[in-house]
Design a protein around this motif. Structure first.
Motif, PDB file in Angstrom:
ATOM      1  N   GLY A 167       0.844  -1.253  -0.004  1.00 29.02           N
ATOM      2  CA  GLY A 167      -0.115  -0.005  -0.107  1.00 29.02           C
ATOM      3  C   GLY A 167       0.950   1.346  -0.046  1.00 29.02           C
ATOM      4  N   MET A 168       0.203   2.228  -0.565  1.00 32.35           N
ATOM      5  CA  MET A 168       1.013   3.586  -0.758  1.00 32.35           C
ATOM      6  C   MET A 168       0.758   4.307   0.556  1.00 32.35           C
ATOM      7  SD  MET A 168       0.761   4.525  -4.675  1.00 32.35           S
ATOM      8  CE  MET A 168      -1.049   4.608  -4.723  1.00 32.35           C
ATOM      9  N   SER A 169       1.549   5.351   0.717  1.00 31.55           N
ATOM     10  CA  SER A 169       1.488   6.313   1.871  1.00 31.55           C
ATOM     11  C   SER A 169       1.742   7.811   1.476  1.00 31.55           C
ATOM     12  CB  SER A 169       2.465   6.032   2.976  1.00 31.55           C
ATOM     13  OG  SER A 169       3.753   5.879   2.425  1.00 31.55           O
ATOM     14  N   MET A 172       9.723   5.517  -2.683  1.00 30.31           N
ATOM     15  CA  MET A 172       9.349   6.752  -1.943  1.00 30.31           C
ATOM     16  C   MET A 172       7.691   6.680  -1.424  1.00 30.31           C
ATOM     17  SD  MET A 172       9.774  10.880  -2.718  1.00 30.31           S
ATOM     18  CE  MET A 172      11.245  10.518  -3.633  1.00 30.31           C
ATOM     19  N   LEU A 173       6.922   6.181  -2.073  1.00 27.15           N
ATOM     20  CA  LEU A 173       5.347   5.887  -1.960  1.00 27.15           C
ATOM     21  C   LEU A 173       5.352   4.941  -1.140  1.00 27.15           C
ATOM     22  CD1 LEU A 173       4.302   6.509  -5.643  1.00 27.15           C
ATOM     23  CD2 LEU A 173       3.708   7.996  -3.694  1.00 27.15           C
ATOM     24  N   THR A 174       6.184   3.942  -0.930  1.00 27.94           N
ATOM     25  CA  THR A 174       6.057   2.682   0.090  1.00 27.94           C
ATOM     26  C   THR A 174       7.002   2.809   1.257  1.00 27.94           C
ATOM     27  OG1 THR A 174       7.326   1.398  -1.498  1.00 27.94           O
ATOM     28  CG2 THR A 174       4.987   1.519  -1.731  1.00 27.94           C
ATOM     29  N   SER A 175       8.144   1.988   0.939  1.00 29.97           N
ATOM     30  CA  SER A 175       9.095   1.757   2.120  1.00 29.97           C
ATOM     31  C   SER A 175       9.803   3.007   2.250  1.00 29.97           C
ATOM     32  CB  SER A 175      10.180   0.899   1.713  1.00 29.97           C
ATOM     33  OG  SER A 175      10.987   0.993   0.586  1.00 29.97           O
ATOM     34  N   GLY A 176      10.093   3.956   1.742  1.00 31.41           N
ATOM     35  CA  GLY A 176      10.562   5.334   1.790  1.00 31.41           C
ATOM     36  C   GLY A 176      10.010   6.196   2.647  1.00 31.41           C
ATOM     37  N   ASN A 177       8.549   6.653   2.578  1.00 34.74           N
ATOM     38  CA  ASN A 177       7.772   7.092   3.555  1.00 34.74           C
ATOM     39  C   ASN A 177       7.724   6.418   4.761  1.00 34.74           C
ATOM     40  OD1 ASN A 177       7.335   9.288   1.773  1.00 34.74           O
ATOM     41  ND2 ASN A 177       5.263   8.792   1.547  1.00 34.74           N
ATOM     42  N   ALA A 178       7.745   5.101   4.836  1.00 32.55           N
ATOM     43  CA  ALA A 178       7.521   4.482   6.067  1.00 32.55           C
ATOM     44  C   ALA A 178       8.749   4.812   6.728  1.00 32.55           C
ATOM     45  CB  ALA A 178       7.564   2.748   5.794  1.00 32.55           C
ATOM     46  N   GLU A 179       9.801   4.975   6.231  1.00 28.62           N
ATOM     47  CA  GLU A 179      11.313   5.169   7.252  1.00 28.62           C
ATOM     48  C   GLU A 179      11.103   6.474   8.020  1.00 28.62           C
ATOM     49  OE1 GLU A 179      16.004   5.793   6.657  1.00 28.62           O
ATOM     50  OE2 GLU A 179      14.582   4.962   5.003  1.00 28.62           O
TER      51      GLU A 179
END
Length: 426
Positions: free
Chosen positions: A67-69, A357-364
């Protein structure tokens, strides 16, 4: 689902090509979800478990991705017009925000960081499984100085610091105006008391506000350091709205962890963010994303948009940790532009880097909330064993065509959040 929002379903995706949120190599196989977690990702077929009913979705070779963020939303601000915010009841404002939360989820956004607004109750009913919506990292009220970006009191009203009444934006929990170390400390602690995951401060001028040109620098050093200390004592961090160089540098010196916007930075300041390991939470703004009724605010918006290309270029050049968000506000009719702005990342980054960026990057970035992270029990933004079961089945390959995510109604065949199937058009 249970009353706590936890799915009890066993769900098996067969024959999918997996983008795991990190690697650009798609792996074909099966993905098994049990309850609210991903429990297996396998290139070999996964069988049924005796005695357990399993819902099977044949992906037909489609791409399964996390899922995106969105790192910068305003659920209540995005869902309500200026008239709604001024004239509507708090219930009206909150219910519009709840409806928009569901819309965001149906666009494929399974996690959002809310950067101003009273979203605690919205988050609560979503987390309990009573309504559909993304995981919410609330900031509660954004904190502003008098005459700052978050001061929406009328010019003829006496400021609260001088004994006046709260303006409407404060009454509904959208903003908190605070001057001096003591009041800033109280304002930060108030938002933490209300469940904020992170703290949002206004450190420079903005387009939507009326009293603060873009060049203005807001909050003095002592106030900023007080906010950072109070947030740090609760195990979390401060994010700051700011566009201009002086404000960015003041915020970095005070110890903030995330610069929201930054479109008017110069290259030297962008390089400083990389050196100090401060996040740049930026939005790919373009003219037309926002509409302002007066020439002064329209001109401010134009200045902001002209900086977008340069800052993205410098951020990549210097290796700045960059997050993606939208910051749409007070125009509910353009809320669906969230999907278009996500796809617009492809104008500045490779498709792979944009999807990361839309997934694991934003999550960081979201995880900087530490112990304040409401979803810290598992990772999200990845497809991996043990991660939260937030996944999208895309009708096409977004690594080859990022524009697919701009039309979620057509191209997102299945949406799963927390193990619960929100949409299945197969």
């Amino acid at each position: 689902m249970t009353e706590t929002g936890k799915s009890t379903q066993r769900l098996l995706f067969r024959n999918v090509r997996v983008f795991d949120g990190v690697s650009g190599e798609l792996v074909t196989g099966d993905v098994l979800i049990d309850g609210d977690r991903i429990v297996a990702v396998s290139e070999s077929p996964i069988g049924d478990e005796p005695g357990r009913e399993t819902d099977v979705i044949d992906g037909g070779g489609r791409v399964l991705m996390p899922g995106m963020s969105d790192a910068h939303v305003h659920l209540v601000g995005n869902a309500n017009s200026y008239i709604d915010m001024v004239m509507g009841s708090e219930a009206h404002i909150a219910l519009n925000g709840l409806a928009e939360a569901r819309n965001m989820l149906l666009r494929g956004f399974t996690a959002v960081r809310d950067m101003a607004g009273d979203t605690g109750s919205i988050k609560s009913v979503i987390d309990r499984g009573l309504f559909d919506g993304p995981r919410i990292y609330p900031s509660q009220a954004a904190i502003s100085q008098t005459s700052g970006h978050g001061d929406f009191g009328f010019v003829y009203e006496c400021p609260t610091a001088l004994g006046g009444d709260q303006a409407r934006a404060e009454q509904i929990g959208f903003m908190r105006v605070a001057d001096g170390e003591d009041r800033v400390l109280a304002a930060v602690r108030e938002q933490l008391k209300k469940g904020a995951s992170q703290i949002k401060l206004m450190v420079g001028g903005g387009a939507a506000s009326m009293y603060d040109p873009l060049y203005t620098v807001q909050f003095i050093d002592r106030e900023l350091r007080a906010a950072v200390q109070a947030a740090s004592d609760y195990g979390t961090y401060v994010a700051t709205h700011v566009y201009n160089v002086t404000g960015i540098r003041r915020a970095v010196a005070a110890g903030v962890k995330s610069i929201e916007h930054g479109h008017l930075a110069d290259e030297e300041t962008v390089a400083l963010l990389a050196e100090k390991e401060v996040w740049l939470s930026m939005q790919p703004f373009a003219l037309g994303d926002h509409h302002y009724p007066d020439p002064d605010r329209a001109e401010k918006d134009k200045q902001i948009c002209t900086g977008t290309d340069h800052v993205y270029e410098w951020a990549q050049k210097h290796g700045v940790k960059t997050a993606w968000g939208t910051d749409l506000l007070l125009e509910p009719q353009i809320a669906p532009r969230q999907s278009e702005m996500a796809a617009r990342l492809g104008d500045h980054y490779s498709n792979l880097d944009a999807l990361r960026m839309l997934t694991s990057g934003n999550a960081e970035l979201f995880r900087l909330a530490g112990e304040r992270d409401p979803y810290r029990q598992a990772r999200w933004g990845v497809i991996d064993k043990g991660a939260w079961a937030d996944v999208l089945l895309v009708d096409g390959n977004p690594l080859e065509d990022l524009s697919l995510i701009a039309d979620p109604a057509k191209n997102l065949s299945v949406i799963v959040k927390n193990g619960h199937v929100v949409k299945n058009s197969l």
